[in-house]
Design a protein around this motif. Structure first.
Motif, PDB file in Angstrom:
ATOM      1  N   ALA A   4       0.838  -1.209   0.000  1.00  0.00           N
ATOM      2  CA  ALA A   4       0.000   0.000   0.000  1.00  0.00           C
ATOM      3  C   ALA A   4       0.869   1.254   0.000  1.00  0.00           C
ATOM      4  O   ALA A   4       0.581   2.222  -0.716  1.00  0.00           O
ATOM      5  CB  ALA A   4      -0.918  -0.007   1.221  1.00  0.00           C
ATOM      6  N   ILE A   5       1.952   1.229   0.776  1.00  0.00           N
ATOM      7  CA  ILE A   5       2.880   2.366   0.825  1.00  0.00           C
ATOM      8  C   ILE A   5       3.460   2.654  -0.557  1.00  0.00           C
ATOM      9  O   ILE A   5       3.584   3.811  -0.966  1.00  0.00           O
ATOM     10  CB  ILE A   5       4.004   2.093   1.849  1.00  0.00           C
ATOM     11  N   ASP A   6       3.799   1.610  -1.290  1.00  0.00           N
ATOM     12  CA  ASP A   6       4.343   1.788  -2.648  1.00  0.00           C
ATOM     13  C   ASP A   6       3.346   2.510  -3.549  1.00  0.00           C
ATOM     14  O   ASP A   6       3.729   3.367  -4.352  1.00  0.00           O
ATOM     15  CB  ASP A   6       4.707   0.431  -3.253  1.00  0.00           C
ATOM     16  N   LYS A   7       2.074   2.162  -3.436  1.00  0.00           N
ATOM     17  CA  LYS A   7       1.036   2.808  -4.255  1.00  0.00           C
ATOM     18  C   LYS A   7       0.877   4.272  -3.881  1.00  0.00           C
ATOM     19  O   LYS A   7       0.779   5.147  -4.745  1.00  0.00           O
ATOM     20  CB  LYS A   7      -0.307   2.075  -4.076  1.00  0.00           C
ATOM     21  N   TYR A   8       0.860   4.540  -2.568  1.00  0.00           N
ATOM     22  CA  TYR A   8       0.711   5.924  -2.113  1.00  0.00           C
ATOM     23  C   TYR A   8       1.916   6.776  -2.543  1.00  0.00           C
ATOM     24  O   TYR A   8       1.764   7.927  -2.960  1.00  0.00           O
ATOM     25  CB  TYR A   8       0.557   5.972  -0.592  1.00  0.00           C
ATOM     26  N   LYS A   9       3.106   6.192  -2.439  1.00  0.00           N
ATOM     27  CA  LYS A   9       4.313   6.935  -2.820  1.00  0.00           C
ATOM     28  C   LYS A   9       4.364   7.192  -4.329  1.00  0.00           C
ATOM     29  O   LYS A   9       4.959   8.173  -4.780  1.00  0.00           O
ATOM     30  CB  LYS A   9       5.569   6.175  -2.373  1.00  0.00           C
ATOM     31  N   ALA A  10       3.750   6.305  -5.101  1.00  0.00           N
ATOM     32  CA  ALA A  10       3.688   6.515  -6.549  1.00  0.00           C
ATOM     33  C   ALA A  10       2.878   7.764  -6.881  1.00  0.00           C
ATOM     34  O   ALA A  10       3.178   8.481  -7.835  1.00  0.00           O
ATOM     35  CB  ALA A  10       3.069   5.290  -7.227  1.00  0.00           C
ATOM     36  N   ILE A  11       1.872   8.049  -6.039  1.00  0.00           N
ATOM     37  CA  ILE A  11       1.088   9.282  -6.220  1.00  0.00           C
ATOM     38  C   ILE A  11       1.929  10.501  -5.852  1.00  0.00           C
ATOM     39  O   ILE A  11       1.937  11.511  -6.556  1.00  0.00           O
ATOM     40  CB  ILE A  11      -0.195   9.241  -5.369  1.00  0.00           C
ATOM     41  N   LEU A  12       2.663  10.403  -4.732  1.00  0.00           N
ATOM     42  CA  LEU A  12       3.527  11.518  -4.315  1.00  0.00           C
ATOM     43  C   LEU A  12       4.585  11.830  -5.362  1.00  0.00           C
ATOM     44  O   LEU A  12       4.994  12.983  -5.517  1.00  0.00           O
ATOM     45  CB  LEU A  12       4.210  11.183  -2.976  1.00  0.00           C
ATOM     46  N   ALA A  13       5.026  10.809  -6.087  1.00  0.00           N
ATOM     47  CA  ALA A  13       6.048  11.001  -7.131  1.00  0.00           C
ATOM     48  C   ALA A  13       5.526  11.875  -8.267  1.00  0.00           C
ATOM     49  O   ALA A  13       6.315  12.470  -9.003  1.00  0.00           O
ATOM     50  CB  ALA A  13       6.494   9.649  -7.676  1.00  0.00           C
ATOM     51  N   THR A  14       4.197  11.994  -8.385  1.00  0.00           N
ATOM     52  CA  THR A  14       3.604  12.841  -9.424  1.00  0.00           C
ATOM     53  C   THR A  14       3.392  14.278  -8.923  1.00  0.00           C
ATOM     54  O   THR A  14       2.737  15.076  -9.590  1.00  0.00           O
ATOM     55  CB  THR A  14       2.249  12.267  -9.887  1.00  0.00           C
ATOM     56  N   LYS A  15       3.901  14.563  -7.721  1.00  0.00           N
ATOM     57  CA  LYS A  15       3.805  15.900  -7.107  1.00  0.00           C
ATOM     58  C   LYS A  15       2.371  16.244  -6.680  1.00  0.00           C
ATOM     59  O   LYS A  15       2.034  17.422  -6.507  1.00  0.00           O
ATOM     60  CB  LYS A  15       4.330  16.994  -8.047  1.00  0.00           C
ATOM     61  N   LYS A  16       1.540  15.224  -6.515  1.00  0.00           N
ATOM     62  CA  LYS A  16       0.178  15.439  -6.030  1.00  0.00           C
ATOM     63  C   LYS A  16       0.094  14.968  -4.585  1.00  0.00           C
ATOM     64  O   LYS A  16       0.611  13.906  -4.258  1.00  0.00           O
ATOM     65  CB  LYS A  16      -0.832  14.664  -6.888  1.00  0.00           C
ATOM     66  N   HIS A  17      -0.543  15.762  -3.751  1.00  0.00           N
ATOM     67  CA  HIS A  17      -0.677  15.351  -2.353  1.00  0.00           C
ATOM     68  C   HIS A  17      -1.981  15.866  -1.765  1.00  0.00           C
ATOM     69  O   HIS A  17      -2.610  16.767  -2.310  1.00  0.00           O
ATOM     70  CB  HIS A  17       0.525  15.836  -1.527  1.00  0.00           C
ATOM     71  N   SER A  18      -2.387  15.249  -0.673  1.00  0.00           N
ATOM     72  CA  SER A  18      -3.605  15.644   0.032  1.00  0.00           C
ATOM     73  C   SER A  18      -3.505  15.110   1.449  1.00  0.00           C
ATOM     74  O   SER A  18      -2.691  14.226   1.737  1.00  0.00           O
ATOM     75  CB  SER A  18      -4.842  15.072  -0.658  1.00  0.00           C
ATOM     76  N   GLU A  19      -4.351  15.638   2.343  1.00  0.00           N
ATOM     77  CA  GLU A  19      -4.325  15.154   3.718  1.00  0.00           C
ATOM     78  C   GLU A  19      -4.721  13.681   3.798  1.00  0.00           C
ATOM     79  O   GLU A  19      -4.192  12.932   4.625  1.00  0.00           O
ATOM     80  CB  GLU A  19      -5.233  15.993   4.633  1.00  0.00           C
ATOM     81  N   ALA A  20      -5.643  13.251   2.907  1.00  0.00           N
ATOM     82  CA  ALA A  20      -6.075  11.847   2.905  1.00  0.00           C
ATOM     83  C   ALA A  20      -4.926  10.928   2.494  1.00  0.00           C
ATOM     84  O   ALA A  20      -4.744   9.848   3.078  1.00  0.00           O
ATOM     85  CB  ALA A  20      -7.250  11.671   1.954  1.00  0.00           C
ATOM     86  N   LEU A  21      -4.147  11.361   1.519  1.00  0.00           N
ATOM     87  CA  LEU A  21      -3.002  10.559   1.063  1.00  0.00           C
ATOM     88  C   LEU A  21      -1.957  10.441   2.159  1.00  0.00           C
ATOM     89  O   LEU A  21      -1.487   9.335   2.471  1.00  0.00           O
ATOM     90  CB  LEU A  21      -2.387  11.198  -0.187  1.00  0.00           C
ATOM     91  N   TYR A  22      -1.605  11.566   2.784  1.00  0.00           N
ATOM     92  CA  TYR A  22      -0.618  11.541   3.867  1.00  0.00           C
ATOM     93  C   TYR A  22      -1.129  10.739   5.065  1.00  0.00           C
ATOM     94  O   TYR A  22      -0.367  10.009   5.704  1.00  0.00           O
ATOM     95  CB  TYR A  22      -0.279  12.968   4.303  1.00  0.00           C
ATOM     96  N   PHE A  23      -2.408  10.874   5.358  1.00  0.00           N
ATOM     97  CA  PHE A  23      -3.002  10.166   6.494  1.00  0.00           C
ATOM     98  C   PHE A  23      -2.937   8.649   6.281  1.00  0.00           C
ATOM     99  O   PHE A  23      -2.533   7.906   7.172  1.00  0.00           O
ATOM    100  CB  PHE A  23      -4.454  10.623   6.673  1.00  0.00           C
ATOM    101  N   ASN A  24      -3.323   8.197   5.096  1.00  0.00           N
ATOM    102  CA  ASN A  24      -3.283   6.761   4.800  1.00  0.00           C
ATOM    103  C   ASN A  24      -1.858   6.230   4.764  1.00  0.00           C
ATOM    104  O   ASN A  24      -1.581   5.110   5.208  1.00  0.00           O
ATOM    105  CB  ASN A  24      -3.984   6.477   3.472  1.00  0.00           C
ATOM    106  N   LEU A  25      -0.953   7.045   4.237  1.00  0.00           N
ATOM    107  CA  LEU A  25       0.460   6.659   4.191  1.00  0.00           C
ATOM    108  C   LEU A  25       1.018   6.524   5.605  1.00  0.00           C
ATOM    109  O   LEU A  25       1.755   5.573   5.913  1.00  0.00           O
ATOM    110  CB  LEU A  25       1.238   7.711   3.404  1.00  0.00           C
ATOM    111  N   ALA A  26       0.640   7.457   6.472  1.00  0.00           N
ATOM    112  CA  ALA A  26       1.078   7.398   7.871  1.00  0.00           C
ATOM    113  C   ALA A  26       0.500   6.172   8.573  1.00  0.00           C
ATOM    114  O   ALA A  26       1.197   5.492   9.333  1.00  0.00           O
ATOM    115  CB  ALA A  26       0.646   8.675   8.601  1.00  0.00           C
ATOM    116  N   ASN A  27      -0.766   5.897   8.312  1.00  0.00           N
ATOM    117  CA  ASN A  27      -1.409   4.726   8.921  1.00  0.00           C
ATOM    118  C   ASN A  27      -0.707   3.426   8.538  1.00  0.00           C
ATOM    119  O   ASN A  27      -0.515   2.532   9.373  1.00  0.00           O
ATOM    120  CB  ASN A  27      -2.882   4.644   8.506  1.00  0.00           C
TER     121      ASN A  27
END
Length: 249
Positions: A39-62
């Motif tokens: 799951a972390i790999d998928k979330y980080k793939a989104i961050l690599a596109t320079k897109k972020h949100s509180e939901a993305l960071y929250f799920n990544l932290a979880n």
């Protein structure tokens, strides 16, 4: 020609959003299956596109929290909190993550006038304080027009007093907005990522050790010299730490 370029940009943006949304959903599915690393790999793939949100960071932290990755979980909860400072779920989960840290650092409480200013400033974000200032100016102008054109003595007095109150409100709101923005801009913080880091009294390895920090501890960056950062802890302690041991928020 411009219309064609615009259409291409819109289509590209839509495709980009759809791809990130798909990755986010895949990450959530893997998380629910207990496959936290995937799951972390998928979330980080989104961050690599320079897109972020509180939901993305929250799920990544979880996901990191589930793997007992102390520093990354705290780091991403803090990132989520920057985007959603009033979110109770983020605050609660961050508190749980901080319970895993080793360093017990007491916070030096604000007192007197400093505490009062901080409490008032933190009522709203600097954006909202700016909106209050604009609204106050508009109301001041409207009430001043009422004062100027009305013939009733009572209405004139009421409009004059009220308009001046809104003018005062506008001035105070502008001052607080600028203060809040400056605090936000200068509040450069970081999370310790090294399992254990030696903090020195000078920015070199030969200098004396002043204290040690462990992963997950939050520090404030005061200065940078070469590959060293001057940091300050919540209890007021100051020292120098190597860049590679921390990750800036």
């Amino acid at each position: 020609m411009r219309n064609i370029v615009y259409i291409i940009i819109v289509l590209f943006s839509t495709s980009f959003y759809a791809q990130n949304q798909s990755l986010f959903e895949q990450g959530n599915k893997l998380y629910n299956q207990g496959k936290y690393a995937e799951a972390i790999d998928k979330y980080k793939a989104i961050l690599a596109t320079k897109k972020h949100s509180e939901a993305l960071y929250f799920n990544l932290a979880n996901a990191h929290y589930k793997l007992n990755n102390i520093a990354p979980s705290i780091y991403y909860y803090e990132k989520a909190l920057q985007l959603a400072p009033d979110d109770k779920d983020i605050k609660n989960n961050l508190a749980f993550a901080k319970n895993m840290t080793i360093d017990a650092i007491d916070t030096v409480p604000d007192a007197g006038f400093s505490k009062l200013v901080k409490n008032i400033t933190n009522i709203m974000s600097f954006d909202n304080w700016a909106k209050v200032a604009v609204a106050s100016v508009i109301l001041f102008v409207l009430l001043f027009l009422v004062y100027y054109f009305t013939y009733s003595t009572f209405k004139k007095r009421l409009a004059f007093v009220t308009s001046n109150l809104f003018l005062f409100s506008a001035a105070i709101s502008v001052i607080i907005a600028f203060h809040k923005y400056n605090v936000y801009k200068n509040d450069n913080e970081a999370i310790v990522f090294a399992q254990e880091s030696t903090v020195k009294n000078e920015p070199n390895k030969r200098s004396d050790e002043v204290f040690r920090l462990h992963e997950g501890t939050k520090v404030k960056i005061l200065d940078t010299i070469s590959n060293w950062k001057k940091i300050k802890l919540a209890d007021g302690k100051i020292g120098w730490i190597e860049n590679e041991d921390i990750k800036e928020l």
